[in-house]
Design a protein around this motif. Structure first.
Motif, mmCIF file in Angstrom:
data_model
loop_
_atom_site.group_PDB
_atom_site.id
_atom_site.type_symbol
_atom_site.label_atom_id
_atom_site.label_comp_id
_atom_site.label_asym_id
_atom_site.label_seq_id
_atom_site.Cartn_x
_atom_site.Cartn_y
_atom_site.Cartn_z
ATOM 1 N N ALA A 137 75.611 130.277 30.978
ATOM 2 C CA ALA A 137 75.295 131.270 29.943
ATOM 3 C C ALA A 137 73.930 131.894 30.193
ATOM 4 N N LEU A 138 72.975 131.071 30.613
ATOM 5 C CA LEU A 138 71.647 131.618 30.910
ATOM 6 C C LEU A 138 71.683 132.444 32.188
ATOM 7 N N THR A 144 71.475 141.539 33.278
ATOM 8 C CA THR A 144 70.741 142.705 32.769
ATOM 9 C C THR A 144 69.238 142.577 32.973
ATOM 10 N N ILE A 145 68.731 141.343 32.972
ATOM 11 C CA ILE A 145 67.286 141.130 33.111
ATOM 12 C C ILE A 145 66.833 141.303 34.554
ATOM 13 N N ASP A 146 67.597 140.696 35.488
ATOM 14 C CA ASP A 146 67.200 140.681 36.901
ATOM 15 C C ASP A 146 68.460 140.676 37.771
ATOM 16 N N ALA A 164 63.409 132.183 36.769
ATOM 17 C CA ALA A 164 63.537 133.631 36.554
ATOM 18 C C ALA A 164 63.390 133.982 35.083
ATOM 19 N N LEU A 165 63.999 133.180 34.209
ATOM 20 C CA LEU A 165 63.920 133.469 32.776
ATOM 21 C C LEU A 165 62.529 133.170 32.220
ATOM 22 N N GLU A 166 61.884 132.150 32.746
ATOM 23 C CA GLU A 166 60.514 131.841 32.314
ATOM 24 C C GLU A 166 59.573 133.016 32.598
ATOM 25 N N VAL A 167 59.662 133.539 33.813
ATOM 26 C CA VAL A 167 58.780 134.652 34.197
ATOM 27 C C VAL A 167 59.069 135.881 33.345
ATOM 28 N N GLY A 172 57.719 139.915 30.742
ATOM 29 C CA GLY A 172 58.520 141.096 30.472
ATOM 30 C C GLY A 172 58.969 141.803 31.732
ATOM 31 N N LYS A 173 58.718 141.178 32.901
ATOM 32 C CA LYS A 173 59.101 141.773 34.180
ATOM 33 C C LYS A 173 60.057 140.830 34.905
#
Length: 322
Positions: A137-138, A144-146, A164-167, A172-173
């Motif tokens: 799920a993550l 969409t994020i990366d 990747a999600l932490e950064v 916000g990048k």
């Protein structure tokens, strides 16, 4: 001495540390550990950490610099190693970089893209979400994020997905936007040797098995039990992902029988060695590094002979840089 360093590379269980100590017996030297497991305090047996006697004979750096609950990056190693090369040379000694963590070596010699650090609370938030919702799920969020990393990562690759999600959460990048920006490579000359065994896979696995059984006799299970009893460590942490430690922890949890625990530890170590050897064979192809056969009694003499001209080259390099 002018800044420059001897580098001894090799996969696990090939005698890198012993060779470095032999060189240091003939040349005033200090050893810079290039091992992502030796950085952790209280993790001595499973990491085959140099003994206190060996460290008393020759100064070792970047050993016991982190608590097992802490993280340490390849970029941090590269910065520390570059500074140590200068500092050790200024003391009139030879820096010997010794180890098998290839990401650390790549960071030192080629530089890495500077990546942002993340806060512990952000890392814990993502970890809890992953455990609650499931890592697939993550992984889907990355679409969409990366998108580049979404396509690259497997849905169960929780370590990379979490990073990747932490950064993204903190900056916000997308993490992929930080790649390709380059980093500072080592500006000093390096005399590089690779200990590369030519033994068969079966022979290598037997060496690894014997070594691991010796670690158990020395108290590895008790060492991991003490780490597990702390209460602030878990198997997602880099320290506990070290080969042997994860498998021992799982054995203490009752996941594996004793024989399964031994076999899984040997297999994990053999996989690590195979990965290291594949990388090192590629590194030898450039012609910049010289291969040595592990256990060859002439290895130290070959290196000492080459050091005579290398020290002159390092001095010339320093003069030209000025």
């Amino acid at each position: 001495m002018q800044p420059g360093a001897l580098v001894i590379l090799g996969p696990t269980a090939t005698g890198k540390s012993a060779l470095a100590l032999k060189i240091a017996a003939h040349v005033p030297a200090e050893i810079i550990s290039m091992d992502s497991a030796l950085i952790y305090r209280t993790m001595d047996i499973g990491t085959a950490k140099p003994s206190l006697q060996e460290r008393a004979q020759v100064v070792h750096h970047l050993i016991d610099i982190c608590d097992p609950a802490e993280t340490y990056s390849a970029a941090a190693f590269a910065r520390a190693a570059r500074q140590l090369i200068v500092d050790i040379a200024a003391r009139g000694k030879l820096p010997i970089i010794c180890g098998g963590t290839m990401l650390y070596y790549k960071a030192l010699t080629e530089g890495l893209s500077p990546l942002p650090t993340t806060l512990p609370q952000v890392r814990e938030q993502i970890r809890q979400e992953g455990e609650r919702l499931g890592w697939p799920a993550l992984h889907a969020r990355l679409a969409t994020i990366d998108p580049p990393l979404y396509a690259k990562y497997a849905p169960q690759d929780k370590q990379r997905i979490a990073r990747a999600l932490e950064v993204y959460t903190q900056t916000g990048k997308p993490l992929s936007s930080f790649y390709g920006t380059g980093g500072e490579a080592c500006p000093y000359p390096l005399l590089e040797y690779v200990l590369l065994p030519d033994a068969s896979r079966l022979e290598l696995r037997q060496v690894i098995r014997t070594r691991f059984l010796q670690m158990i006799d020395q108290g590895l299970i008790d060492e991991v039990a003490a780490l597990r009893a702390r209460g602030d460590l878990n198997l997602d942490m880099p320290s506990m992902r070290c080969v042997g430690y994860r498998q021992t922890w799982e054995y203490l949890d009752g996941t594996w029988s004793y024989d399964e625990f031994i076999e899984r530890s040997v297999i994990a170590t053999a996989k690590l060695a195979k990965h290291q050897m594949t990388w090192l064979r590629g590194a030898l192809a450039s012609g910049k590094r010289q291969a040595l056969k592990p256990g060859d009694p002439s290895n130290a003499a070959k290196i000492l002979l080459a050091l005579e001209s290398f020290i002159t080259v390092a001095a010339t390099h320093q003069f030209e840089a000025k």
